[in-house]
Design a protein around this motif. Sequence first.
Motif, PDB file in Angstrom:
ATOM      1  N   THR A  23     -17.862  51.731  -8.919  1.00 37.09           N
ATOM      2  CA  THR A  23     -18.607  50.615  -8.445  1.00 37.09           C
ATOM      3  C   THR A  23     -17.885  49.597  -7.923  1.00 37.09           C
ATOM      4  OG1 THR A  23     -18.190  49.704 -10.848  1.00 37.09           O
ATOM      5  CG2 THR A  23     -20.356  51.158 -10.611  1.00 37.09           C
ATOM      6  N   LEU A  33     -20.527  42.776 -18.871  1.00 37.81           N
ATOM      7  CA  LEU A  33     -21.882  43.157 -18.564  1.00 37.81           C
ATOM      8  C   LEU A  33     -22.744  43.872 -19.719  1.00 37.81           C
ATOM      9  CD1 LEU A  33     -21.556  44.640 -15.028  1.00 37.81           C
ATOM     10  CD2 LEU A  33     -22.876  42.530 -15.710  1.00 37.81           C
ATOM     11  N   LYS A  38     -26.470  43.575 -19.699  1.00 38.08           N
ATOM     12  CA  LYS A  38     -26.856  43.473 -18.391  1.00 38.08           C
ATOM     13  C   LYS A  38     -26.168  44.853 -17.584  1.00 38.08           C
ATOM     14  CE  LYS A  38     -27.978  38.655 -18.150  1.00 38.08           C
ATOM     15  NZ  LYS A  38     -28.137  37.680 -17.466  1.00 38.08           N
ATOM     16  N   GLY A  39     -25.394  45.528 -18.367  1.00 34.97           N
ATOM     17  CA  GLY A  39     -24.543  46.738 -17.478  1.00 34.97           C
ATOM     18  C   GLY A  39     -25.424  47.884 -17.741  1.00 34.97           C
ATOM     19  N   PRO A  40     -24.703  49.001 -17.122  1.00 38.32           N
ATOM     20  CA  PRO A  40     -25.464  50.388 -17.201  1.00 38.32           C
ATOM     21  C   PRO A  40     -25.483  50.602 -18.613  1.00 38.32           C
ATOM     22  CG  PRO A  40     -23.434  50.299 -16.269  1.00 38.32           C
ATOM     23  CD  PRO A  40     -23.376  48.903 -16.277  1.00 38.32           C
ATOM     24  N   TRP A  60     -29.049  52.333 -13.002  1.00 40.37           N
ATOM     25  CA  TRP A  60     -28.735  50.956 -12.720  1.00 40.37           C
ATOM     26  C   TRP A  60     -28.307  50.538 -11.749  1.00 40.37           C
ATOM     27  CZ3 TRP A  60     -23.913  48.714 -12.077  1.00 40.37           C
ATOM     28  CH2 TRP A  60     -23.817  47.293 -12.594  1.00 40.37           C
ATOM     29  N   ILE A  61     -27.573  51.098 -10.908  1.00 39.67           N
ATOM     30  CA  ILE A  61     -27.088  50.737  -9.345  1.00 39.67           C
ATOM     31  C   ILE A  61     -28.269  50.633  -8.670  1.00 39.67           C
ATOM     32  CG2 ILE A  61     -25.928  51.502  -7.258  1.00 39.67           C
ATOM     33  CD1 ILE A  61     -23.780  53.080  -9.205  1.00 39.67           C
ATOM     34  N   LYS A  62     -29.139  51.218  -8.581  1.00 38.35           N
ATOM     35  CA  LYS A  62     -30.546  51.432  -7.888  1.00 38.35           C
ATOM     36  C   LYS A  62     -31.287  50.109  -8.282  1.00 38.35           C
ATOM     37  CE  LYS A  62     -30.802  55.815  -6.626  1.00 38.35           C
ATOM     38  NZ  LYS A  62     -31.553  57.455  -6.533  1.00 38.35           N
ATOM     39  N   ALA A  63     -31.207  49.526  -9.297  1.00 36.48           N
ATOM     40  CA  ALA A  63     -31.940  48.277 -10.181  1.00 36.48           C
ATOM     41  C   ALA A  63     -31.144  47.080  -9.764  1.00 36.48           C
ATOM     42  CB  ALA A  63     -32.138  48.355 -11.749  1.00 36.48           C
ATOM     43  N   GLN A  64     -30.149  47.317  -9.136  1.00 33.77           N
ATOM     44  CA  GLN A  64     -29.401  45.925  -8.815  1.00 33.77           C
ATOM     45  C   GLN A  64     -29.706  45.667  -7.249  1.00 33.77           C
ATOM     46  OE1 GLN A  64     -27.897  44.710 -11.268  1.00 33.77           O
ATOM     47  NE2 GLN A  64     -28.540  46.589 -12.371  1.00 33.77           N
ATOM     48  N   VAL A  66     -31.196  43.911  -4.264  1.00 31.09           N
ATOM     49  CA  VAL A  66     -32.027  42.816  -4.182  1.00 31.09           C
ATOM     50  C   VAL A  66     -32.556  42.696  -2.693  1.00 31.09           C
ATOM     51  CG1 VAL A  66     -31.729  40.269  -4.249  1.00 31.09           C
ATOM     52  CG2 VAL A  66     -30.358  41.568  -5.485  1.00 31.09           C
TER      53      VAL A  66
END
Length: 69
Positions: A23, A33, A38-40, A60-64, A66
Amino acid sequence: MNSDDTDIEEERYLTEREVAELTRLSTRTLQRLRQNGKGPAFIRLSARRLVYDRSDLEVWIKAQVVGAI
């Protein structure tokens, strides 16, 4: 190929250091996090050992993301 030759991309469970490398976040940022919820998602194997499931990390990455394209 034996299990010693397995590449990091093939591993299902990743260490904190491996997640930090993937990451490009510091391990300290991952810790913050986690503390803030708020982290994975992670799996605590013992008081000092935790791992991340690769599929949870990808979610989690996809949810970040914006903004919309």
